[in-house]
Structures are given as structure tokens and as C-alpha cells.
Write an enzyme that holds these catalytic residues in place. Structure first.
Site, PDB file in Angstrom:
ATOM      1  N   LYS A   1       0.841  -1.192   0.000  1.00 40.29           N
ATOM      2  CA  LYS A   1       0.000   0.000   0.000  1.00 40.29           C
ATOM      3  C   LYS A   1       0.886   1.255   0.000  1.00 40.29           C
ATOM      4  CE  LYS A   1      -4.458   1.411   1.587  1.00 40.29           C
ATOM      5  NZ  LYS A   1      -5.623   1.151   2.392  1.00 40.29           N
TER       6      LYS A   1
ATOM      7  N   LYS B   1      -7.533 -14.303 -12.558  1.00 40.18           N
ATOM      8  CA  LYS B   1      -7.899 -14.891 -11.270  1.00 40.18           C
ATOM      9  C   LYS B   1      -9.206 -14.269 -10.775  1.00 40.18           C
ATOM     10  CE  LYS B   1      -6.465 -15.379  -6.537  1.00 40.18           C
ATOM     11  NZ  LYS B   1      -6.245 -14.592  -5.381  1.00 40.18           N
TER      12      LYS B   1
ATOM     13  N   LYS C   1     -12.909 -10.282  -6.081  1.00 38.39           N
ATOM     14  CA  LYS C   1     -13.919  -9.217  -6.067  1.00 38.39           C
ATOM     15  C   LYS C   1     -13.312  -7.892  -6.514  1.00 38.39           C
ATOM     16  CE  LYS C   1     -13.676  -8.740  -1.051  1.00 38.39           C
ATOM     17  NZ  LYS C   1     -12.833  -9.930  -0.916  1.00 38.39           N
TER      18      LYS C   1
END
Ligand code: ADP
Ligand code: TRP
Length: 322
Positions: free
Chosen positions: A110, A189, A192
Site C-alpha cells: 500500500k 484470477k 472481487k
């Protein structure tokens, strides 16, 4: 042997979650003792809408039960119903080296992308260590991306034991079957985050439509095709019976078929495969009290064990006189 794993309620479960993780957890429920929890404290690092988080948490419980998790055999609970975890997390935080956590990928990735990270994400692996150590877990089934966190857990437990005396059981990761990687409707893959999922319990008609829109190549119908590696065939293999799979593979190799036919067969097979779970889900959906009672019972059992371990750790570090 005690098996433990957690799954975050960050969305509705999809085929990737089921074939890659949930199905394998359920198979392990026959081990001596197993604990499965819905990691809502972890999810709070990403899901910031209270209604949504509460909804995903209850849905996750209903889904797991519908899919065959048996609360008589496994202890099913919600992470935040065991407050001992948060206290244990603090004990572990006091000895957790900054450098160790800075190397953990969720936080590191991140920061590398220039995104702001919060302390919850930074200390995420320590909370995960508390989850594992609180139940003296021996085996933790996880996907590859979580293996680093199990290593952190072992490091933290090892140094606590070294400093304060033998307190924690060191767990081992059990890697979930990697070959179970499920492709999404676009062939990448399933995730969500990629908007390419087939959800486990979405409306059957809507799912059929999604299946009919799965991306395929534009080779002519007559051309023989190799089934292995084809994402449509891979999805079909997950839900079809062995004989149907063989038949489909032969059809691919012969050629002379349209992908529309395969998609229809996939939608039919999926409907059959999940029919029982869907029926069970419908029943549970109409009886939230029953689901809440199962979770309360699971939390009580989990708290009993976590309480013992917390007491042991507080004694070890001088918070409770021995
Ligand atoms: P998502 O990628 O949709 O956000 P999560 O990261 O919440 O899914 O995954 C929860 C569990 O499901 C993990 O154990 C992960 O390994 C497994 N999983 C998710 N997607 C797949 C997939 N496409 N194939 C196999 N396993 C998957
Ligand atoms: N971090 C795990 C995941 O995202 C979920 C999790 C939380 C977990 N605590 C755990 C998994 C303890 C195993 C053990 O998949």
C-alpha cells in the site's frame, strides 16, 4: 491437533473463495478440534460502512453453514465476539519489532503504491497472531498470501516464549491447494477486486446471464481445442461430475462445438452443484435467530479457550501475580 482459520467478511463469497478456501476448511472440520471465525476486526480496516460490515458478517456465517460447516463439529464464531483477542493483541504488540511489520506485504504494498496506510493495516499481522495463539492452534490452513503472516505469528510467539517463558504453541501453516486457483469470467484470477466473480448465492438467473457472457476466444467452431488451460473448461470442471468433465474434454478435442453450448452446460452443472447449499441457505435466511444462536454458542466456546490462554500470558508477563 487443533485447526484454526479465519475469513474476512469483505464481500459476498464467490467461487474462488469456495473452491480455494472454504471447501477445504469444511473438509478439515473432522480434525480433532477446529475453529473457524469471521474476521470482522480485520475487515474493519477496509469496510467502513457499519451496515455493510454487519450485513457481510451475518451473510458470511449463513453462507458457511449453508455450504456444510457443521457447528456441532467445528466452532464457528465472529472474531469481535471474543474480546480476549484484542487484549492479547496488545500484549503481542508491545514486543513486535517495527521492522518485522514494515516488511509485511499488505502494508508495504500500500505504501509502495503511494496510498495512505493506517495503523490498523500496519498491525494487522499482530491481530492475526493473537487470533491464532489464543486457541493454541497447531495448524492454520491459509492461502499463499497469508503464509508471511503465519511466519510473523511464529516469530512473535517465539520471542514472547523466549522472554517470558513457555506460553504459546507455535502454529504451522497448511497451504491450501494451490491448484485450486479459480479463474474469473474474464479468464484472470477470480477476485472481487477485478469485478469478474461468480458469487456463490447470487440469483440463479443473473448468474446464468453472467456465465453466458464469460469471455472466450474467436477460433472457428470446427477447430479442435485443448481443454486444459481453457478457463471455461476449468470452471466447468469445478462443478461437473467426473464423467461429464471427461465428455466435455473429448468434445473440446474433437471440435465442432460452440462455446454457447459449454456455457449452458456450465450454468446447468453449477445449478445442480450448489442446489443443496442454496436450499439450506434459504432456510437459514428465514431463521436469523438460529444463526445468531450458533454464533453465540461458538463465541462462548472460543472465549473459554481464549480466556485460558490470555490468563496464562498475563501471568507470564507480570500483569497478574502468579
Ligand atoms: P478476493 O480476491 O475476492 O478479495 P479474498 O482475498 O477475500 O478474495 O480471499 C479469501 C480466501 O479465498 C483466501 O483464502 C483466498 O486464497 C481464496 N481465494 C480468493 N480468490 C480465489 C481464487 N480465484 N482462486 C482460489 N482461491 C481464492
Ligand atoms: N488475514 C486473513 C485473510 O485475509 C484472515 C485471517 C484473520 C486469518 N485472522 C486469521 C486467517 C487467523 C488465519 C488465521 O485471509
Amino acid at each position: 491437533m487443533r485447526v484454526l482459520s479465519g475469513i474476512q467478511p469483505t464481500g459476498r463469497f464467490h467461487w474462488g473463495n469456495y473452491f480455494g478456501a472454504i471447501r477445504q476448511y469444511i473438509e478439515l472440520q473432522d480434525e480433532d478440534e477446529s475453529y473457524y471465525f469471521i474476521a470482522n476486526l480485520h475487515a474493519l480496516t477496509t469496510v467502513r460502512d457499519p451496515k455493510v460490515l454487519a450485513g457481510y458478517t451475518l451473510d458470511a456465517a449463513i453462507d458457511l453453514l449453508a455450504l456444510g460447516l457443521d457447528p456441532q463439529r467445528a466452532t464457528l464464531f465472529v472474531q469481535s465476539d471474543v474480546p480476549e483477542i484484542s487484549e492479547l493483541c496488545w500484549l503481542l504488540l508491545t514486543g513486535a519489532p517495527m521492522g518485522l511489520l514494515e516488511r509485511c506485504h499488505a502494508y508495504k504494498d500500500k505504501v509502495a503504491r503511494g496510498l495512505p496506510a493506517d495503523a490498523g493495516l500496519f498491525t494487522y499481522p499482530v491481530l492475526m497472531a493473537a487470533d491464532i495463539l489464543a486457541y493454541d492452534s497447531d495448524v492454520v490452513p491459509v492461502g499463499e498470501d497469508q503464509v508471511q503472516h503465519i511466519e510473523v505469528c511464529r516469530d512473535l510467539a517465539g520471542s514472547f516464549n523466549h522472554h517470558f517463558g513457555q506460553t504459546f504453541t507455535l502454529p504451522k501453516a497448511k497451504l491450501l491447494d494451490h491448484s485450486a486457483k479459480v479463474p474469473g469470467t474474464d479468464g484472470e484470477k477470480m477476485s472481487k477486486s477485478y469485478n469478474n466473480t461468480l458469487e456463490l448465492f447470487e440469483d440463479a438467473k443473473a448468474q446464468r446471464k453472467k456465465i453466458m457472457r464469460i469471455t472466450t476466444d474467436s477460433r472457428p467452431m470446427d477447430e479442435p481445442k485443448e481443454p486444459e488451460g481453457d478457463h471455461l473448461f476449468q470452471l466447468y470442471s469445478l462443478v461437473a461430475a467426473e464423467a461429464e468433465r471427461e465428455e466435455m474434454a473429448a468434445m473440446y478435442r474433437r471440435g465442432g462445438f460452440g462455446y454457447g453450448e459449454v456455457k449452458k452446460a456450465l450454468a446447468d452443472a453449477a445449478e445442480r452443484y450448489f442446489a443443496e447449499a442454496r436450499a439450506r441457505r434459504l432456510e437459514l435466511e428465514s431463521d436469523h435467530d438460529k444463526v445468531r444462536a450458533i454464533l453465540a454458542d461458538g463465541a462462548a466456546r472460543a472465549r473459554k479457550k481464549a480466556g485460558e490462554v490470555l490468563l496464562r500470558s498475563k501471568r507470564a508477563c507480570g500483569l497478574i501475580p502468579t
